[in-house]
Design an enzyme around this catalytic site. Structure first.
Site, PDB file in Angstrom:
ATOM      1  N   ASP A 187       0.925  -0.977   0.074  1.00 46.79           N
ATOM      2  CA  ASP A 187       0.099  -0.064  -0.326  1.00 46.79           C
ATOM      3  C   ASP A 187       0.867   1.153  -0.084  1.00 46.79           C
ATOM      4  O   ASP A 187       1.446   1.678   1.066  1.00 46.79           O
ATOM      5  CB  ASP A 187      -1.095   0.051   1.340  1.00 46.79           C
ATOM      6  CG  ASP A 187      -1.676   1.283   1.462  1.00 46.79           C
ATOM      7  OD1 ASP A 187      -1.665   2.263   0.380  1.00 46.79           O
ATOM      8  OD2 ASP A 187      -2.105   1.648   2.363  1.00 46.79           O
ATOM      9  N   GLU A 199      32.751   4.542   3.846  1.00 45.85           N
ATOM     10  CA  GLU A 199      33.068   4.549   5.419  1.00 45.85           C
ATOM     11  C   GLU A 199      32.117   4.948   6.007  1.00 45.85           C
ATOM     12  O   GLU A 199      31.773   6.120   6.033  1.00 45.85           O
ATOM     13  CB  GLU A 199      34.458   5.480   5.487  1.00 45.85           C
ATOM     14  CG  GLU A 199      35.597   4.904   4.678  1.00 45.85           C
ATOM     15  CD  GLU A 199      36.669   6.259   4.766  1.00 45.85           C
ATOM     16  OE1 GLU A 199      36.497   6.880   5.702  1.00 45.85           O
ATOM     17  OE2 GLU A 199      37.803   6.033   4.011  1.00 45.85           O
ATOM     18  N   GLU A 234      30.124   5.631   9.440  1.00 42.21           N
ATOM     19  CA  GLU A 234      30.466   6.146  10.826  1.00 42.21           C
ATOM     20  C   GLU A 234      29.403   6.275  11.713  1.00 42.21           C
ATOM     21  O   GLU A 234      28.194   6.771  10.917  1.00 42.21           O
ATOM     22  CB  GLU A 234      31.305   7.594  10.753  1.00 42.21           C
ATOM     23  CG  GLU A 234      32.689   7.421  10.163  1.00 42.21           C
ATOM     24  CD  GLU A 234      33.583   8.632  10.083  1.00 42.21           C
ATOM     25  OE1 GLU A 234      34.639   8.816   9.764  1.00 42.21           O
ATOM     26  OE2 GLU A 234      32.852   9.702  10.581  1.00 42.21           O
ATOM     27  N   GLU A 287      36.396   6.064  16.122  1.00 38.29           N
ATOM     28  CA  GLU A 287      36.616   7.271  15.413  1.00 38.29           C
ATOM     29  C   GLU A 287      36.877   8.286  16.523  1.00 38.29           C
ATOM     30  O   GLU A 287      37.023   8.157  17.646  1.00 38.29           O
ATOM     31  CB  GLU A 287      35.436   7.694  14.468  1.00 38.29           C
ATOM     32  CG  GLU A 287      35.555   7.566  13.091  1.00 38.29           C
ATOM     33  CD  GLU A 287      36.870   8.347  12.648  1.00 38.29           C
ATOM     34  OE1 GLU A 287      37.216   9.296  13.156  1.00 38.29           O
ATOM     35  OE2 GLU A 287      37.212   8.042  11.596  1.00 38.29           O
ATOM     36  N   GLU A 305      33.711   3.449  13.435  1.00 37.09           N
ATOM     37  CA  GLU A 305      33.535   3.359  11.957  1.00 37.09           C
ATOM     38  C   GLU A 305      33.854   2.082  11.202  1.00 37.09           C
ATOM     39  O   GLU A 305      34.666   1.256  11.797  1.00 37.09           O
ATOM     40  CB  GLU A 305      34.938   4.282  11.438  1.00 37.09           C
ATOM     41  CG  GLU A 305      35.005   4.214   9.955  1.00 37.09           C
ATOM     42  CD  GLU A 305      35.830   5.236   9.276  1.00 37.09           C
ATOM     43  OE1 GLU A 305      36.715   5.034   8.574  1.00 37.09           O
ATOM     44  OE2 GLU A 305      36.143   6.499   9.829  1.00 37.09           O
ATOM     45  N   HIS A 365      32.199   9.136   4.177  1.00 40.30           N
ATOM     46  CA  HIS A 365      33.166   9.176   3.010  1.00 40.30           C
ATOM     47  C   HIS A 365      33.165   8.223   1.986  1.00 40.30           C
ATOM     48  O   HIS A 365      32.980   6.946   2.244  1.00 40.30           O
ATOM     49  CB  HIS A 365      34.787   9.201   3.713  1.00 40.30           C
ATOM     50  CG  HIS A 365      35.064  10.353   4.583  1.00 40.30           C
ATOM     51  ND1 HIS A 365      35.982  10.131   5.398  1.00 40.30           N
ATOM     52  CD2 HIS A 365      34.214  11.463   4.907  1.00 40.30           C
ATOM     53  CE1 HIS A 365      35.861  11.173   6.349  1.00 40.30           C
ATOM     54  NE2 HIS A 365      34.985  12.018   5.663  1.00 40.30           N
ATOM     55  N   ARG A 370      42.729  16.158   3.364  1.00 39.31           N
ATOM     56  CA  ARG A 370      41.564  15.816   4.101  1.00 39.31           C
ATOM     57  C   ARG A 370      40.686  17.079   4.352  1.00 39.31           C
ATOM     58  O   ARG A 370      39.635  16.928   4.816  1.00 39.31           O
ATOM     59  CB  ARG A 370      41.907  14.880   5.532  1.00 39.31           C
ATOM     60  CG  ARG A 370      41.963  13.470   4.938  1.00 39.31           C
ATOM     61  CD  ARG A 370      42.208  12.832   6.514  1.00 39.31           C
ATOM     62  NE  ARG A 370      42.304  11.300   6.182  1.00 39.31           N
ATOM     63  CZ  ARG A 370      43.336  10.602   5.701  1.00 39.31           C
ATOM     64  NH1 ARG A 370      44.642  11.189   5.387  1.00 39.31           N
ATOM     65  NH2 ARG A 370      43.378   9.389   5.529  1.00 39.31           N
ATOM     66  N   GLU A 426      37.957  10.133  -3.315  1.00 41.79           N
ATOM     67  CA  GLU A 426      37.162   9.945  -1.929  1.00 41.79           C
ATOM     68  C   GLU A 426      36.419  11.180  -1.848  1.00 41.79           C
ATOM     69  O   GLU A 426      36.920  12.197  -2.003  1.00 41.79           O
ATOM     70  CB  GLU A 426      37.994   9.681  -0.942  1.00 41.79           C
ATOM     71  CG  GLU A 426      37.349   9.634   0.447  1.00 41.79           C
ATOM     72  CD  GLU A 426      38.140  10.106   1.619  1.00 41.79           C
ATOM     73  OE1 GLU A 426      37.991   9.668   2.774  1.00 41.79           O
ATOM     74  OE2 GLU A 426      39.554  10.076   1.414  1.00 41.79           O
ATOM     75  N   ARG A 446      34.284  13.392   0.373  1.00 42.42           N
ATOM     76  CA  ARG A 446      34.233  13.665   1.917  1.00 42.42           C
ATOM     77  C   ARG A 446      32.957  14.282   2.161  1.00 42.42           C
ATOM     78  O   ARG A 446      32.967  14.507   3.537  1.00 42.42           O
ATOM     79  CB  ARG A 446      35.426  14.085   2.224  1.00 42.42           C
ATOM     80  CG  ARG A 446      36.735  13.466   2.001  1.00 42.42           C
ATOM     81  CD  ARG A 446      37.964  14.020   2.473  1.00 42.42           C
ATOM     82  NE  ARG A 446      38.090  14.400   3.948  1.00 42.42           N
ATOM     83  CZ  ARG A 446      38.512  13.345   4.934  1.00 42.42           C
ATOM     84  NH1 ARG A 446      38.747  12.114   4.430  1.00 42.42           N
ATOM     85  NH2 ARG A 446      38.424  13.840   6.138  1.00 42.42           N
TER      86      ARG A 446
END
Length: 480
Positions: free
Chosen positions: A52, A135, A137, A220, A228, A277, A349, A369, A371
């Site tokens: 539904d 990754e 977390e 982490e 993580e 990430h 980073r 990556e 982030r």
């Protein structure tokens, strides 16, 4: 596994119930269970007349609500044991269809279907598949107490507040041996890391029951149980299915230990928040299309650079999908290892996109990556949107500029202008406004109908948040 394999396993393993899983447009998991004796081959061919859709947020109106769940036999997995270990259950992930099950009737608001459609766009760029490695977390608390109740808190009738309990928190009494201070939670050992065994149990279950391979698990940076889990890369839809399974197992295992797991990005003031990430690479058969051994800077191919350019070009609009909650923007602030600037770098980073540089001359591991995302994102939509943005970059040959190797947080406004570094939105409304003005790269796959419904619900969510007084405001402004 095919349909015959499903029924053979059900018989051999004495499976009592089959759970049929699907997600709504925000990635929340839903299920319906059937006794195994009630499931037939016809259910796989024609689907289950069990949905539904008017009762699922963001799906159908009440006058057109009958829809079909079509099980994907390749996703059959035996689930971890029930509470008392007396019943064996299995699950299958379903695709959602309109009133019949031809490919053309795939429901345009089915997140898994959107991932499938996005994946088909790869051939236009001369690619065969993509690999993804998020990754994940999250926090695991002993308790979250909301006063006077969760309903009252979201409406603030008569005031509201909350408290977080954790054996690892520096504000808890009598936990000297396990207390972790703000921003000091990266890779601690026992006894400070009170969740090591919990994470290992999760990893064991993911591999044993779901076939999900884990690259690593660890505590982490934040205090109070920030965890993580890194998954070994896999193809697009399989990885999205895996993330749904991971989040479910984390929540169930936490509940069974009388704890609460949350994928909310920023539950603790002044500490690091939870991200997701997302590593990604492009492939043509066995050739990594992102790899160029002759590139002196990052060994990143021209196609890889264009892909980066596309994501950066659409980064503000992407935030509405990759960071879909009001709380998401309490994470995207300077000083907490979260990106706030639209640029890319090698091993940097502080940039939105990082090209990992652990090794050179490694074609298999060449990837980017992203982030920015957090774990409240619908993983199916996140992957699809990132892929479409990157493919748009390849199609339009969007140059991402030179990689930034400085700490972007410390750059002056003048330097940012010199490097042509833009900023990500600072609120959910800002992200939705950006998507509203830049949705063309998504519409062919997501459809305007889907995007309009998604944004309508999210705008209402922001408005409700914007007009709700908080304990912080009451404390700050009562005497103003």
């Amino acid at each position: 596994m095919d349909v015959n394999g499903v029924f053979k396993t059900i018989e051999e393993e004495n499976i009592s119930f089959l759970d049929f899983w699907f997600v709504d447009i925000f990635g929340e998991l839903h299920r319906v269970g059937m006794p195994s004796y009630a499931v037939s081959e016809e259910n796989f061919e024609n689907g289950l007349e069990k949905l539904d859709a008017s009762s699922i947020v963001g799906f159908k109106a009440v006058n057109r609500s009958d829809m079909i769940l079509k099980p994907d036999p390749s996703t059959f997995r035996i689930l971890p044991p029930d509470y008392d270990n007396h019943r064996k259950n299995a699950r299958i992930i379903c695709d959602i269809y309109e009133g019949n099950t031809t490919e053309s009737s795939r429901y345009n608001r089915d997140s898994r279907g959107i991932t499938h459609k996005a994946n088909q766009k790869l051939t236009e760029a001369g690619l065969t598949h993509t690999n993804w490695g998020p990754e994940v977390e999250f926090f695991v608390f002993d308790a979250i107490n909301v006063y006077p109740s969760p309903y009252a808190a979201t409406h603030s009738y008569g005031g509201s507040g909350y408290s977080i309990e954790s054996k690892e928190s520096p504000w808890s009494k009598g936990n000297i041996s396990t207390a972790i201070d703000i921003k000091e939670g990266y890779y601690p050992s026992q006894p400070k890391d009170t969740l090591e065994t919990f994470r290992k149990d999760i990893c064991d279950d993911l591999y044993q029951y779901f076939g999900i391979k884990i690259e690593a698990e660890h505590h982490e940076v934040a205090t109070s149980g920030q965890c993580e889990i890194n998954l070994v890369y896999d193809e697009m839809t399989k990885m999205a299915d895996n993330i749904v399974s991971v989040k479910n197992v984390v929540r169930v295992k936490a509940r069974r230990r009388n704890k609460v797991a949350t994928f909310m990005p920023k539950p603790i003031y002044g500490d690091n928040a939870s991200a997701m990430h997302t590593h990604q690479s492009l492939w043509n058969g066995k050739t990594n299309a992102m790899y160029d051994p002759d590139d002196d800077i990052a060994q990143l191919s021209q196609i890889g650079r264009y892909y980066v350019g596309g994501i950066l070009e659409h980064a503000q609009a992407l935030c509405a999908i990759t960071n879909p909650t009001t709380n998401s923007y309490k994470r995207l602030v300077p000083g907490f290892e979260a990106p706030v600037n639209m640029c890319w770098g090698m091993g940097n980073r502080s940039a939105a996109i990082r090209v990992p540089m652990y090794y050179r001359n490694q074609e298999k591991s060449k990837r980017i990556e992203y982030r920015v995302p957090d774990p409240t994102a619908n993983i199916y939509l996140l992957e699809a949107a990132l892929l479409l943005a990157g493919l748009d970059g390849i199609k339009r040959k969007i140059d991402p500029g030179s990689p930034v190797e400085e700490n972007v947080y410390r750059l002056s406004p003048e330097k940012k202008r010199e490097y042509k570094i833009g900023s990500l939105p600072v609120s959910l409304k800002g992200a939705l406004d950006a998507l509203k003005s830049d949705m063309g790269f998504l519409e062919e796959v997501f459809t305007k109908d889907f995007l309009d419904k998604y944004m309508d619900i999210k705008y209402k969510e922001y408005v409700a948040f914007a007009q709700t007084p908080t304990a912080w405001e009451v404390s700050m402004y009562t005497d103003a």
